[in-house]
Enzyme design. Structure first.
Site, mmCIF file in Angstrom:
data_model
loop_
_atom_site.group_PDB
_atom_site.id
_atom_site.type_symbol
_atom_site.label_atom_id
_atom_site.label_comp_id
_atom_site.label_asym_id
_atom_site.label_seq_id
_atom_site.Cartn_x
_atom_site.Cartn_y
_atom_site.Cartn_z
ATOM 1 N N GLN A 180 -1.639 2.312 8.296
ATOM 2 C CA GLN A 180 -2.060 1.380 7.376
ATOM 3 C C GLN A 180 -2.662 1.936 6.134
ATOM 4 O O GLN A 180 -2.973 1.414 4.911
ATOM 5 C CB GLN A 180 -2.854 0.270 7.949
ATOM 6 C CG GLN A 180 -2.084 -0.434 8.763
ATOM 7 C CD GLN A 180 -1.220 -1.393 8.288
ATOM 8 O OE1 GLN A 180 -1.296 -1.728 7.171
ATOM 9 N NE2 GLN A 180 -0.047 -1.994 9.009
ATOM 10 N N SER A 200 3.424 6.444 8.391
ATOM 11 C CA SER A 200 4.879 5.777 8.644
ATOM 12 C C SER A 200 5.392 5.417 7.166
ATOM 13 O O SER A 200 4.617 4.572 6.505
ATOM 14 C CB SER A 200 4.649 4.453 9.478
ATOM 15 O OG SER A 200 6.006 3.787 9.621
ATOM 16 N N CYS A 326 4.075 -6.979 15.270
ATOM 17 C CA CYS A 326 4.701 -7.030 16.781
ATOM 18 C C CYS A 326 4.329 -8.081 17.478
ATOM 19 O O CYS A 326 5.133 -8.493 18.466
ATOM 20 C CB CYS A 326 3.981 -5.696 17.464
ATOM 21 S SG CYS A 326 3.953 -4.299 16.292
#
Ligand code: PLP
Length: 387
Positions: A180, A200, A326
């Site tokens: 993040q 990511s 998620c």
């Protein structure tokens, strides 16, 4: 439905024009397999190695310290499995926190099943972990400390440099999940001194399904996926060249413009927070100061489950979430809010609005105008149901 307003950038982000343009030639024109020795292969190989240097550079790492993965989840899994594989003879205790992403928490559960002892530190009300708490949890057999740089649900930025110093004082390997944080706050692995770091691409306007693991320790990460010997023989499989090129273009663009983007998103975030906190029974979750520049997260009293609020926002064209992509369809109280002391009931009533520099002031004005009405409507509905 008119124009939609996308404010769930902690879940994922749209690929930037620049990243997309950089990727496209690698689907057809330069489609070669980087392991091949003819020109198509060499073009792909060059793109791969250039990208490795760019991604490393963006976080202060060297190209030979960067390993490409399929995203944050894999990087976290690989980091933890690797340290266990390398250090299991030295001990079996791992320290992490109760607010980590499931990519870390579920992996630690798996390690626990294999006989590792896991200590999950409980943060304070703002989601911060103190150096004292970490110091007190360290044992003679601690082999790994894994603490996230910024939390996805509440936006809190953790004091990684200080926590890493504690780990190193005791010669313990330190991993941080920076999924993040990367390209949202300045990161320099040298000044932080972390051993392993996960990132990511889809959280910073790169493509989905591609990420990286930084490792300062030459023996880490240990070999993970066996096969053709890609990624120095540690993670086999033909590389996602287009995705990796897109990640490099995105991280370069975002880190170059970081200061400017941060100023913009912070102004919007603060406007949103100020307006939302005027709603009676609305509370900011996470740290009011040490938080991600585009991250605003709240809980609301008396709305019975934020899934209704998120649906109502969606009907108004506003795409937001409760906190974790998620867990979006789950009715379970988010573990992060429970860990920082919210009771089960209010933990169900969370709203996360996560901005990017593509968001505009008009969009924030529109949210600020609609949110109080939607909360009132929800409370009214609840009262009618109870009545
Ligand atoms: N770690 C954190 C803190 C995240 O927020 C996420 C995704 O939401 C991940 C790991 C997983 O990353 P990916 O979606 O790339 O697998």
């Amino acid at each position: 439905m008119g124009e939609r307003i996308y404010v769930d950038n902690s879940a994922t982000t749209p690929v930037s024009e620049k990243a997309l343009a950089a990727m496209l030639p690698y689907f057809r024109e330069h489609f070669g397999n980087p392991s091949a020795i003819y020109s198509y292969g060499q073009e792909a190989k060059k793109a791969l190695e250039d990208s490795r240097r760019v991604v490393g550079n963006a976080i202060g790492g060297l190209n030979n310290e960067m390993y490409f993965t399929s995203g944050g989840t894999e990087s976290d899994n690989w980091a933890i499995h690797s340290v266990c594989a390398l250090k299991h003879k030295n001990g079996n205790h791992i320290i992490s926190t109760a607010i980590e992403h499931n990519a870390v928490l579920r992996t630690l559960e798996k390690m626990q099943d294999q006989g590792y002892e896991i200590t999950l530190l409980k943060p304070d009300k703002n989601g911060r972990i103190t150096t004292e708490a970490l110091e007190n949890a360290i044992q003679n057999d601690t082999i790994l400390i894994s603490i996230m740089m910024a939390n996805n649900v509440i936006g809190t930025v953790l004091p990684i440099k200080a926590l890493c110093a504690v780990a190193h004082k005791h010669h313990i390997i330190f991993h941080t999940d920076a999924v993040q944080a990367t390209a949202h706050i300045p990161i320099n692995v040298r000044s932080l001194s972390v051993d392993l770091l996960s990132l990511s691409a889809h959280k910073f306007h790169g493509p989905k399904g591609v990420g990286a693991l930084f490792s300062k320790i030459p023996l880490l990460p240990t070999a993970y996926i066996t096969g053709g010997g890609q990624e120095k023989g540690r993670r086999s499989g033909t590389e996602n060249v287009a995705g990796i090129v897109g990640m490099a273009a995105a991280i370069e663009e975002e880190t170059e413009n970081l200061q400017h983007n941060t100023q913009h998103t912070q102004i919007l975030r603060d406007k949103l927070i100020e307006s939302t906190l005027k709603i009676p029974g609305a509370y900011l979750t996470g740290d009011p100061i040490n938080r991600l520049p585009g991250h605003a997260s709240f809980v609301f009293e008396g709305i019975t489950r934020s899934v209704y609020l998120i649906n109502m926002l969606n009907e108004e064209g506003i795409c937001a979430s409760s906190g974790s992509a998620c867990a979006a369809s789950s009715t379970e109280a988010p573990h992060v809010l429970s860990a920082i002391g919210y009771d089960d009931e209010i933990s169900q009533n969370a709203l996360r609005i996560s901005l990017s520099h593509y968001n505009t002031e008009n969009e924030i004005d529109s949210i600020n105008e609609k949110l109080p009405r939607l909360i009132r409507e929800l409370r009214h509905r609840k009262d009618k149901t109870l009545g």
